[in-house]
Write a protein that holds these residues in place. Structure first.
Motif, PDB file in Angstrom:
ATOM      1  N   TYR A 555       0.809  -1.221   0.000  1.00 41.44           N
ATOM      2  CA  TYR A 555       0.000   0.000   0.000  1.00 41.44           C
ATOM      3  C   TYR A 555       0.839   1.267   0.000  1.00 41.44           C
ATOM      4  O   TYR A 555       0.325   2.348  -0.265  1.00 41.44           O
ATOM      5  CB  TYR A 555      -0.961   0.011   1.190  1.00 41.44           C
ATOM      6  CG  TYR A 555      -1.859  -1.186   1.198  1.00 41.44           C
ATOM      7  CD1 TYR A 555      -2.573  -1.530   0.051  1.00 41.44           C
ATOM      8  CD2 TYR A 555      -1.969  -2.018   2.306  1.00 41.44           C
ATOM      9  CE1 TYR A 555      -3.386  -2.658   0.021  1.00 41.44           C
ATOM     10  CE2 TYR A 555      -2.769  -3.146   2.290  1.00 41.44           C
ATOM     11  CZ  TYR A 555      -3.473  -3.468   1.147  1.00 41.44           C
ATOM     12  OH  TYR A 555      -4.265  -4.588   1.118  1.00 41.44           O
ATOM     13  N   ALA A 556       2.113   1.132   0.329  1.00 43.93           N
ATOM     14  CA  ALA A 556       3.003   2.288   0.370  1.00 43.93           C
ATOM     15  C   ALA A 556       2.338   3.535   0.962  1.00 43.93           C
ATOM     16  O   ALA A 556       2.155   4.538   0.290  1.00 43.93           O
ATOM     17  CB  ALA A 556       3.535   2.587  -1.033  1.00 43.93           C
ATOM     18  N   PRO A 557       1.960   3.461   2.230  1.00 40.31           N
ATOM     19  CA  PRO A 557       1.278   4.616   2.833  1.00 40.31           C
ATOM     20  C   PRO A 557       2.182   5.847   2.894  1.00 40.31           C
ATOM     21  O   PRO A 557       3.403   5.726   2.919  1.00 40.31           O
ATOM     22  CB  PRO A 557       0.947   4.133   4.245  1.00 40.31           C
ATOM     23  CG  PRO A 557       1.795   2.948   4.489  1.00 40.31           C
ATOM     24  CD  PRO A 557       2.152   2.363   3.172  1.00 40.31           C
ATOM     25  N   LYS A 558       1.546   7.009   2.887  1.00 39.41           N
ATOM     26  CA  LYS A 558       2.310   8.253   2.894  1.00 39.41           C
ATOM     27  C   LYS A 558       2.138   9.043   4.179  1.00 39.41           C
ATOM     28  O   LYS A 558       2.935   9.921   4.490  1.00 39.41           O
ATOM     29  CB  LYS A 558       1.893   9.112   1.702  1.00 39.41           C
ATOM     30  CG  LYS A 558       2.261   8.458   0.392  1.00 39.41           C
ATOM     31  CD  LYS A 558       2.026   9.338  -0.811  1.00 39.41           C
ATOM     32  CE  LYS A 558       2.484   8.622  -2.072  1.00 39.41           C
ATOM     33  NZ  LYS A 558       1.924   7.245  -2.195  1.00 39.41           N
ATOM     34  N   GLU A 559       1.084   8.769   4.914  1.00 41.00           N
ATOM     35  CA  GLU A 559       0.809   9.559   6.119  1.00 41.00           C
ATOM     36  C   GLU A 559       0.805   8.659   7.352  1.00 41.00           C
ATOM     37  O   GLU A 559       0.474   7.489   7.278  1.00 41.00           O
ATOM     38  CB  GLU A 559      -0.582  10.211   6.023  1.00 41.00           C
ATOM     39  CG  GLU A 559      -0.857  10.966   4.742  1.00 41.00           C
ATOM     40  CD  GLU A 559      -0.134  12.302   4.713  1.00 41.00           C
ATOM     41  OE1 GLU A 559       0.258  12.771   5.812  1.00 41.00           O
ATOM     42  OE2 GLU A 559       0.065  12.849   3.617  1.00 41.00           O
ATOM     43  N   GLU A 562      -2.406   6.754   8.062  1.00 35.27           N
ATOM     44  CA  GLU A 562      -2.619   5.586   7.200  1.00 35.27           C
ATOM     45  C   GLU A 562      -1.906   4.363   7.792  1.00 35.27           C
ATOM     46  O   GLU A 562      -2.338   3.230   7.613  1.00 35.27           O
ATOM     47  CB  GLU A 562      -2.040   5.840   5.802  1.00 35.27           C
ATOM     48  CG  GLU A 562      -2.844   6.795   4.927  1.00 35.27           C
ATOM     49  CD  GLU A 562      -2.119   7.017   3.603  1.00 35.27           C
ATOM     50  OE1 GLU A 562      -2.304   6.203   2.690  1.00 35.27           O
ATOM     51  OE2 GLU A 562      -1.342   7.988   3.507  1.00 35.27           O
ATOM     52  N   LEU A 582       7.916   5.533   6.982  1.00 36.87           N
ATOM     53  CA  LEU A 582       7.345   6.456   5.991  1.00 36.87           C
ATOM     54  C   LEU A 582       8.452   7.065   5.142  1.00 36.87           C
ATOM     55  O   LEU A 582       8.333   7.190   3.923  1.00 36.87           O
ATOM     56  CB  LEU A 582       6.575   7.578   6.691  1.00 36.87           C
ATOM     57  CG  LEU A 582       5.159   7.247   7.146  1.00 36.87           C
ATOM     58  CD1 LEU A 582       4.508   8.499   7.715  1.00 36.87           C
ATOM     59  CD2 LEU A 582       4.323   6.668   6.020  1.00 36.87           C
ATOM     60  N   GLU A 583       9.532   7.419   5.817  1.00 35.89           N
ATOM     61  CA  GLU A 583      10.637   8.042   5.097  1.00 35.89           C
ATOM     62  C   GLU A 583      11.228   7.064   4.082  1.00 35.89           C
ATOM     63  O   GLU A 583      11.510   7.420   2.941  1.00 35.89           O
ATOM     64  CB  GLU A 583      11.695   8.473   6.103  1.00 35.89           C
ATOM     65  CG  GLU A 583      12.734   9.398   5.512  1.00 35.89           C
ATOM     66  CD  GLU A 583      13.936   9.508   6.447  1.00 35.89           C
ATOM     67  OE1 GLU A 583      13.720   9.795   7.645  1.00 35.89           O
ATOM     68  OE2 GLU A 583      15.069   9.278   5.980  1.00 35.89           O
ATOM     69  N   ILE A 585       9.751   4.625   2.634  1.00 35.33           N
ATOM     70  CA  ILE A 585       8.811   4.430   1.523  1.00 35.33           C
ATOM     71  C   ILE A 585       8.898   5.615   0.562  1.00 35.33           C
ATOM     72  O   ILE A 585       8.984   5.448  -0.654  1.00 35.33           O
ATOM     73  CB  ILE A 585       7.373   4.264   2.053  1.00 35.33           C
ATOM     74  CG1 ILE A 585       7.268   2.950   2.830  1.00 35.33           C
ATOM     75  CG2 ILE A 585       6.364   4.290   0.912  1.00 35.33           C
ATOM     76  CD1 ILE A 585       5.992   2.783   3.625  1.00 35.33           C
ATOM     77  N   ALA A 586       8.932   6.804   1.133  1.00 33.01           N
ATOM     78  CA  ALA A 586       8.996   8.006   0.296  1.00 33.01           C
ATOM     79  C   ALA A 586      10.284   8.009  -0.526  1.00 33.01           C
ATOM     80  O   ALA A 586      10.283   8.283  -1.732  1.00 33.01           O
ATOM     81  CB  ALA A 586       8.911   9.254   1.165  1.00 33.01           C
ATOM     82  N   ARG A 587      11.389   7.655   0.128  1.00 39.81           N
ATOM     83  CA  ARG A 587      12.676   7.658  -0.558  1.00 39.81           C
ATOM     84  C   ARG A 587      12.669   6.626  -1.681  1.00 39.81           C
ATOM     85  O   ARG A 587      13.148   6.866  -2.783  1.00 39.81           O
ATOM     86  CB  ARG A 587      13.781   7.335   0.449  1.00 39.81           C
ATOM     87  CG  ARG A 587      15.186   7.626  -0.074  1.00 39.81           C
ATOM     88  CD  ARG A 587      16.219   7.382   1.014  1.00 39.81           C
ATOM     89  NE  ARG A 587      16.103   6.030   1.538  1.00 39.81           N
ATOM     90  CZ  ARG A 587      16.081   5.733   2.848  1.00 39.81           C
ATOM     91  NH1 ARG A 587      16.179   6.675   3.751  1.00 39.81           N
ATOM     92  NH2 ARG A 587      15.972   4.489   3.246  1.00 39.81           N
ATOM     93  N   GLU A 589      10.127   5.542  -3.376  1.00 43.06           N
ATOM     94  CA  GLU A 589       9.286   5.961  -4.507  1.00 43.06           C
ATOM     95  C   GLU A 589      10.030   6.986  -5.355  1.00 43.06           C
ATOM     96  O   GLU A 589       9.952   6.984  -6.570  1.00 43.06           O
ATOM     97  CB  GLU A 589       7.980   6.542  -3.980  1.00 43.06           C
ATOM     98  CG  GLU A 589       7.285   5.566  -3.048  1.00 43.06           C
ATOM     99  CD  GLU A 589       5.943   5.090  -3.557  1.00 43.06           C
ATOM    100  OE1 GLU A 589       5.007   5.894  -3.522  1.00 43.06           O
ATOM    101  OE2 GLU A 589       5.854   3.919  -3.983  1.00 43.06           O
TER     102      GLU A 589
END
Ligand code: ADP
Ligand code: MG
Ligand code: ZN
Length: 706
Positions: A555-559, A562, A582-583, A585-587, A589
């Protein structure tokens, strides 16, 4: 009360709902009833006493047979914010008193104790100072001599219960208990108005497979190659087999440990920990391995040899998939293994009726190897379930076979057996069919037989494999103790007369294990989990289960909020790890967008080489970490980890190309000074430009003595 229990389940464990059985057991306990719960391994028994412990006034004692597990169990509870501790022989008297005092002050809701503790009157008097709300007995089948794992020290529990100032509530949990054993548990503990709940023995996330007639070593190689980065156990029968298979896999570059009773205690402990902490992904072991492990993310268990009965098989195979994620259990079946067990039963000291019982149990195991019925159902029916359905997952249900007509080969083999008067074993028969020129054959004039050299186009191994399949499928039988000879069976006679066709089922070639969701992100998150686990000195699955990582990568949550919807993330873990994940995942992406598409399609021609060795070879050929990362469609971090892993396995690494040599001495000084094993404090003590790569690299280099 149940509503409260449910909200604790979400708050602490991050699970939205109870599993079948959990709710009933918890409700029964909360009503103040003594309770027995039977749930399969991985069914979630711990929560059945942990959540009531939170809701009951006073402290809950958890009796558990495995001292080696206690620390991990307590760590896992502390991780999610539940105050717990343990008392066992690893502590000094002062430490014990300290923990009891802590419990008295309400600092702990759960105390794990070894059963031996309860034999000590002094300890019981200490307990009397506490308000013990419940005694929860884990692995309760250890109470019974009828169980498969009787522990005499469990017999101390009942008298201890009677001796306490006021009798606490009692709950008992086990995964394997026949009606006999339950009755024994009930009467020994003198349970008051007990409630017994059973959710059955089935494990819906396990897929069972029986493989017959394949070359075992080739099968194992192909299997693990198709499952990179998965953790698995390979059980073999003897120390020697473990040693050989272990060495073989190691030379192929796999991350593999071994465990058997011939290793000393330190070696075993190291191997076990490396496996627990995901430092080595594979474990080759005898059945000595397993009692003390509670690793939840074992994705597969392969039995290289036939276990001696279904109880043992299900217990060992059941170590896969405790986290509820799909996992595989494979038995490499060969009838010779049964021959060995028979031999050992006969050699044993047991009385005759006991030997007969063992033979019957062995026969059930052998039948499992031959059966065409659903494998999962075969197992649960063995344990007495009557309403089991076909699982739809096992190798018999899915029929993942290719059918080959081997009638002609069969006729050649059978007629050779006949010509040799059913007096020889598999090796000699293969030699004759192959047309070997060895002395024994010539001396016995077997080279004059018309079947001599009849199959000379095949390798000798292929011939003997074929014979073994015919044995496994009941066309031929092995008879006689230590040096069994091959006999024709009625079915083979029909084949010789041309009345019956022989179809050989072979397992279809394994496909790459299904890459569910985003495999690359999953790997990144696994790596992050491992870093955190190392820093906190706990096994990785204590931080997050594979299931949680799987959801995160799908699901690669961003918040942050979530994240709370992800299974396995409760409030405490959100607070501790949410930001880091989260970091990551963001990195990920961001990097994924930057990697050129063409390069991202990793090359297919990597052959047998494990992924980390591919990275290593590219690096050795002069490519930079960044170039390799771009070429292989992975992050620089992953490539670096690949290189370090190769170095740990003994590959020569050009360290100077990775680490900032000018800071090496400073890193080592900081590490010594801070006595730190964690990277972060070292990083903070050094100039900003010193990279994590340098720190990690310098420490590793030193450890490897380079
Ligand atoms: P057992 O002792 O019965 O073998 P555990 O108590 O170790 O099983 O639990 C196995 C796994 O299942 C653990 O990872 C646990 O967190 C997970 N689990 C337990 N209950 C639930 C639930 N209601 N929802 C999701 N996962 C659960
Ligand atoms: Mg358990
Ligand atoms: Zn099935």
């Amino acid at each position: 009360m149940l509503d409260q229990a449910r909200s604790l389940l979400q708050k602490y464990y991050g699970y939205p709902a109870f599993r079948p059985g959990q709710e009933q057991a918890i409700e029964s306990i909360l009503k103040g009833n003594d309770t027995v719960a039977i749930m399969p391994t991985g069914g979630g028994k711990s929560i059945c006493y942990q959540i009531p412990a939170l809701l009951l006034d006073g402290v809950t004692l958890v009796v558990s047979p495995l001292i080696s597990l206690m620390k991990d169990q307590v760590d896992a509870l502390n991780q999610i914010g539940i105050p717990a501790t343990f008392i066992n022989s690893s502590l000094t008297g002062a430490e014990v008193a300290d923990r009891i005092q802590g419990a008295r002050l309400g600092r702990f809701k759960l105390i794990y104790v070894a059963p031996e503790r309860l034999e000590s009157g002094a300890f019981l008097r200490l307990l009397d100072a506490l308000d013990v709300a419940m005694v929860a007995i884990d692995e309760a089948h250890c109470l019974s001599e009828w169980g498969h794992d009787f522990r005499p020290s469990y017999r101390a529990i009942a008298p201890a219960l009677a001796e306490l100032r006021s009798r606490p509530l009692v709950s008992a949990f086990t995964a394997t208990a026949t009606p006999e054993v339950i009755e024994d548990i009930r009467s020994q503990l003198a349970l008051r108005a007990e409630n017994v709940f059973s959710t059955g023995f089935g494990r819906d996330n396990l897929s069972f497979t029986v493989v017959r007639g394949e070359n075992k070593r080739d099968f194992v190689m192909q299997y693990i190659k198709a499952r990179p980065n998965q953790s698995g156990i390979i059980y073999a029968a003897t120390r020697k087999e473990v040693d050989q298979l272990h060495q073989y896999l190691q030379t192929k570059g796999y991350s593999v440990g071994k465990y058997h009773a011939g290793l000393n205690e330190d070696e075993r402990k190291l191997a076990q920990e490396a496996f627990l902490y995901d430092d080595t992904l594979l474990m080759v072991a005898t059945n000595a391995f397993g009692m003390g492990i509670d690793k939840s993310n074992v994705r597969f268990v392969i039995h290289h040899n036939l276990p001696k009965n279904i109880e043992a098989y299900y217990q060992e195979a059941g170590r896969a998939g405790r986290d509820g994620e799909p996992s595989e259990c494979t038995l490499l079946f060969h009838p010779r293994d049964a021959q060995l067990h028979k031999f050992f039963i006969e050699q044993g000291e047991a009385p005759e009726d006991r030997k007969q019982a063992e033979h019957r149990k062995l026969q059930s195991m052998v039948d499992y190897g031959y059966t065409t019925q659903c494998l999962h159902r075969t197992i649960v029916e063995y344990f007495g379930e009557t309403d089991a359905e076909d699982c739809g997952r096992c190798s018999n249900c899915t029929g993942n076979y290719e059918i080959e007509d081997v009638t002609v080969e069969a006729q050649k083999v059978f007629s050779c057996v006949k010509r040799m008067n059913e007096q020889f074993g598999v090796t000699m028969i293969s030699d004759v069919l192959k047309g070997s020129k060895n002395k024994r054959i010539r001396d016995m004039r077997l080279d004059r037989l018309p079947t001599y050299g009849l199959m000379k186009k095949l390798t000798k191994n292929a011939i003997s494999d074929l014979i073994k399949v015919f044995i496994a499928e009941g066309y031929l039988a092995l008879e006689g103790g230590q040096y069994p000879v091959v006999k024709l069976q009625p079915r083979s006679v029909a084949v010789l007369r041309g009345e019956e066709q022989v179809l050989h089922k072979t397992l279809k070639p394994l496909k790459q294990a299904q890459a569910a969701g985003n495999e690359a992100l999953f790997e990144e998150l696994r790596a992050l989990r491992r870093e955190i686990a190392e820093a906190e000195h706990v096994p990785p699955f204590v931080i997050f289960s594979d299931q949680t990582l799987r959801e995160l990568s799908d699901y690669a949550p961003k918040e942050m909020d979530e994240l709370l919807k992800v299974k396995g993330i409760g409030e405490r873990k959100l607070e501790k790890y949410g930001a880091a994940f989260l970091e990551a995942i963001a990195r990920f992406e961001l990097e994924a967008r930057e990697v050129p598409e063409a390069a991202a399609a990793a090359s297919d021609d990597e052959g047998d080489t494990p992924s980390h060795r591919v990275s290593y070879e590219l690096f050795r050929d002069g490519k930079s970490v960044e170039a390799i990362a771009a070429e292989r469609g992975m992050s620089a971090n992953t490539v670096e980890r690949h290189l370090f892993r190769a170095a740990e396995e003994g590959c020569e690494l050009a360290w100077e190309r990775l680490i900032q040599a000018e800071y090496e001495a400073q890193v080592m000084a900081a590490a010594t000074e801070l006595q730190a094993e964690k990277l972060k404090p070292i990083k903070e003590a050094l100039p900003d430009e010193v990279s994590y790569t340098t720190i990690r690299g310098a420490l590793l280099k030193q450890r490897l003595g380079k």
